[in-house]
Design a protein around this motif. Structure first.
Motif, PDB file in Angstrom:
ATOM      1  N   PHE A 195       5.633  12.588 -13.511  1.00 26.11           N
ATOM      2  CA  PHE A 195       6.842  13.436 -13.404  1.00 26.11           C
ATOM      3  C   PHE A 195       6.403  14.889 -13.277  1.00 26.11           C
ATOM      4  N   ASP A 196       7.304  15.699 -12.755  1.00 27.86           N
ATOM      5  CA  ASP A 196       7.040  17.143 -12.821  1.00 27.86           C
ATOM      6  C   ASP A 196       8.207  17.850 -13.485  1.00 27.86           C
ATOM      7  N   PHE A 197       8.004  19.122 -13.761  1.00 28.95           N
ATOM      8  CA  PHE A 197       8.932  19.880 -14.600  1.00 28.95           C
ATOM      9  C   PHE A 197       9.221  21.196 -13.900  1.00 28.95           C
ATOM     10  N   ASP A 198      10.504  21.456 -13.650  1.00 27.86           N
ATOM     11  CA  ASP A 198      10.862  22.686 -12.938  1.00 27.86           C
ATOM     12  C   ASP A 198      12.177  23.211 -13.515  1.00 27.86           C
ATOM     13  N   LEU A 199      12.098  24.376 -14.163  1.00 29.40           N
ATOM     14  CA  LEU A 199      13.306  24.940 -14.794  1.00 29.40           C
ATOM     15  C   LEU A 199      14.379  25.272 -13.754  1.00 29.40           C
ATOM     16  N   ALA A 200      13.973  25.392 -12.491  1.00 31.41           N
ATOM     17  CA  ALA A 200      14.953  25.652 -11.434  1.00 31.41           C
ATOM     18  C   ALA A 200      15.936  24.489 -11.302  1.00 31.41           C
ATOM     19  N   ARG A 201      15.585  23.339 -11.895  1.00 27.25           N
ATOM     20  CA  ARG A 201      16.501  22.179 -11.829  1.00 27.25           C
ATOM     21  C   ARG A 201      17.615  22.277 -12.870  1.00 27.25           C
ATOM     22  N   GLY A 202      17.617  23.333 -13.661  1.00 25.86           N
ATOM     23  CA  GLY A 202      18.711  23.531 -14.619  1.00 25.86           C
ATOM     24  C   GLY A 202      18.555  22.686 -15.859  1.00 25.86           C
ATOM     25  N   GLU A 203      19.630  21.965 -16.233  1.00 24.77           N
ATOM     26  CA  GLU A 203      19.629  21.248 -17.506  1.00 24.77           C
ATOM     27  C   GLU A 203      18.746  20.003 -17.507  1.00 24.77           C
ATOM     28  N   LYS A 204      18.346  19.554 -16.333  1.00 23.05           N
ATOM     29  CA  LYS A 204      17.489  18.360 -16.255  1.00 23.05           C
ATOM     30  C   LYS A 204      16.235  18.708 -15.464  1.00 23.05           C
ATOM     31  N   PRO A 205      15.291  19.406 -16.117  1.00 23.57           N
ATOM     32  CA  PRO A 205      14.125  19.914 -15.371  1.00 23.57           C
ATOM     33  C   PRO A 205      13.070  18.877 -14.997  1.00 23.57           C
ATOM     34  N   LEU A 206      13.144  17.677 -15.593  1.00 24.96           N
ATOM     35  CA  LEU A 206      12.130  16.665 -15.290  1.00 24.96           C
ATOM     36  C   LEU A 206      12.553  15.824 -14.083  1.00 24.96           C
ATOM     37  N   ALA A 207      11.593  15.539 -13.213  1.00 22.41           N
ATOM     38  CA  ALA A 207      11.883  14.637 -12.086  1.00 22.41           C
ATOM     39  C   ALA A 207      10.705  13.689 -11.897  1.00 22.41           C
ATOM     40  N   PRO A 208      11.009  12.403 -11.652  1.00 24.77           N
ATOM     41  CA  PRO A 208       9.907  11.445 -11.452  1.00 24.77           C
ATOM     42  C   PRO A 208       9.181  11.697 -10.137  1.00 24.77           C
ATOM     43  N   LEU A 209       7.881  11.374 -10.119  1.00 23.97           N
ATOM     44  CA  LEU A 209       7.087  11.540  -8.896  1.00 23.97           C
ATOM     45  C   LEU A 209       6.870  10.208  -8.179  1.00 23.97           C
ATOM     46  N   LEU A 210       7.125   9.098  -8.882  1.00 21.01           N
ATOM     47  CA  LEU A 210       6.962   7.781  -8.270  1.00 21.01           C
ATOM     48  C   LEU A 210       8.346   7.222  -7.934  1.00 21.01           C
ATOM     49  N   SER A 211       8.390   6.235  -7.046  1.00 18.61           N
ATOM     50  CA  SER A 211       9.700   5.696  -6.648  1.00 18.61           C
ATOM     51  C   SER A 211       9.573   4.258  -6.135  1.00 18.61           C
ATOM     52  N   GLY A 212      10.740   3.631  -6.014  1.00 14.82           N
ATOM     53  CA  GLY A 212      10.844   2.361  -5.275  1.00 14.82           C
ATOM     54  C   GLY A 212      10.346   1.107  -5.973  1.00 14.82           C
ATOM     55  N   LYS A 213      10.071   1.183  -7.266  1.00 10.84           N
ATOM     56  CA  LYS A 213       9.525   0.002  -7.949  1.00 10.84           C
ATOM     57  C   LYS A 213      10.639  -0.845  -8.584  1.00 10.84           C
ATOM     58  N   THR A 214      10.307  -2.102  -8.797  1.00 10.72           N
ATOM     59  CA  THR A 214      11.230  -3.016  -9.479  1.00 10.72           C
ATOM     60  C   THR A 214      10.649  -3.336 -10.851  1.00 10.72           C
ATOM     61  N   LEU A 215      11.513  -3.346 -11.853  1.00  3.04           N
ATOM     62  CA  LEU A 215      11.081  -3.653 -13.222  1.00  3.04           C
ATOM     63  C   LEU A 215      11.829  -4.885 -13.734  1.00  3.04           C
ATOM     64  N   VAL A 216      11.074  -5.829 -14.275  1.00  2.00           N
ATOM     65  CA  VAL A 216      11.675  -6.970 -14.983  1.00  2.00           C
ATOM     66  C   VAL A 216      11.345  -6.796 -16.461  1.00  2.00           C
ATOM     67  N   ILE A 217      12.392  -6.666 -17.279  1.00  2.00           N
ATOM     68  CA  ILE A 217      12.225  -6.496 -18.729  1.00  2.00           C
ATOM     69  C   ILE A 217      12.501  -7.841 -19.396  1.00  2.00           C
ATOM     70  N   ILE A 218      11.523  -8.334 -20.149  1.00  2.00           N
ATOM     71  CA  ILE A 218      11.673  -9.632 -20.821  1.00  2.00           C
ATOM     72  C   ILE A 218      11.526  -9.399 -22.321  1.00  2.00           C
ATOM     73  N   THR A 219      12.583  -9.687 -23.080  1.00  2.00           N
ATOM     74  CA  THR A 219      12.547  -9.371 -24.509  1.00  2.00           C
ATOM     75  C   THR A 219      12.798 -10.604 -25.373  1.00  2.00           C
ATOM     76  N   SER A 220      12.312 -10.513 -26.602  1.00  2.00           N
ATOM     77  CA  SER A 220      12.641 -11.530 -27.600  1.00  2.00           C
ATOM     78  C   SER A 220      12.998 -10.821 -28.903  1.00  2.00           C
ATOM     79  N   SER A 221      14.054 -11.312 -29.560  1.00  2.00           N
ATOM     80  CA  SER A 221      14.453 -10.701 -30.829  1.00  2.00           C
ATOM     81  C   SER A 221      14.821 -11.788 -31.833  1.00  2.00           C
ATOM     82  N   GLY A 222      14.715 -11.430 -33.110  1.00  2.00           N
ATOM     83  CA  GLY A 222      15.052 -12.357 -34.184  1.00  2.00           C
ATOM     84  C   GLY A 222      16.545 -12.437 -34.394  1.00  2.00           C
ATOM     85  N   GLU A 223      17.196 -11.285 -34.256  1.00  2.00           N
ATOM     86  CA  GLU A 223      18.652 -11.244 -34.378  1.00  2.00           C
ATOM     87  C   GLU A 223      19.262 -11.331 -32.975  1.00  2.00           C
TER      88      GLU A 223
END
Ligand SMILES: Cc1cc2nc3c(=O)[nH]c(=O)nc-3n(C[C@H](O)[C@H](O)[C@H](O)COP(=O)(O)O)c2cc1C
Length: 232
Positions: A126-154
């Protein structure tokens, strides 16, 4: 190109002498990936088990090295960032990230948080630019797919569920995924492990069916992307 980065994070092994001790999240991730690779050819498969081999925690020296311009880093600083560089390179290469996570204390395991702390890095992911105002962080990577697999007791951590307000695992992963360059997210969850009753059996069965169905769906999408790339 289909490059998979698979990150497991339970401290439990995928198979143990006593199968009751097997990691549910790791088993589901394994099922999903086995189904996927039956359907499409994978160019590279990268595996990290941060549950059994956790990345070290970041330190003040690590932050100092990150904020030192690349050309000015000394040998010690380069060494300090070596693991972070390696983990980031794996994320950069991946089209598909499969991340399995148990719920520990209503969030992710510390080992997985340590991985994120090494990976989400200024001027790399990510990069950081105060010129972006209230959300200065922006990701530098793009286009990926994420599969989140979770297990919980409750159970009931989803939107509208009885434990929604305690569910910090998936929401945190979703927030952070932006800085891995994730565009599309899919979720598979097994719940009720601590109740050890028919609800757990049902939940696990549903998660397995979802993993199989998602593998078929993503195989088509990833194959489509490959065909598109080779057409260029
Ligand atoms: C240290 C620890 C903390 C846990 N905290 C929670 C929790 O806050 N909420 C919950 O629903 N389950 C909790 N559990 C239960 C696990 O989420 C459950 O056993 C899950 O199946 C673990 O994933 P695994 O089977 O992939 O190892 C906890 C388990 C451990 C070992």
């Amino acid at each position: 190109m289909s490059i998979i980065l698979h990150v497991d994070s339970s401290v439990r092994a995928v198979s143990n002498a006593n199968p009751e001790h097997d990691s549910i999240s790791k088993k589901l991730a394994k099922l999903f990936i086995n189904q996927l690779i039956k359907k499409i050819e994978i160019d590279e498969y990268i595996y990290r088990d941060v549950g059994s081999n956790p990345p070290h925690f970041i330190t003040q020296e690590w932050i100092g090295a990150v904020f030192t311009p690349e050309a000015k880093r000394d040998r010690q600083q380069l060494q300090t960032l070596a693991l972070s560089d390696e983990l980031i390179a794996e994320v950069e290469r991946a089209d598909l990230i499969v991340m399995s996570a148990p719920m520990y204390n209503y969030g992710m395991p510390a080992q997985l948080k340590a991985w994120f702390d090494q990976v989400i890095r200024i001027n790399k992911t990510f990069d950081f630019d105060l010129a972006r105002g209230e959300k200065p962080l922006a990701p530098l990577l793009s286009g990926k797919t994420l599969v989140i697999i979770t297990s919980s007791g409750e159970f009931g951590f989803e939107k509208g569920g009885v434990n929604e307000s305690s569910g910090h695992l998936v929401p945190h992963l979703r927030t952070l995924s932006k800085y891995l360059g994730v565009a599309d997210i899919y979720e598979i969850a097994s719940e009720y492990q601590e109740f050890a009753d028919h609800r757990h059996e049902q939940s696990l069965q549903n998660a397995k069916s979802k993993a199989t169905a998602l593998a078929s769906k993503l195989a088509i999408i990833l194959q489509g992307n490959t065909a598109h790339t080779s057409d260029l």
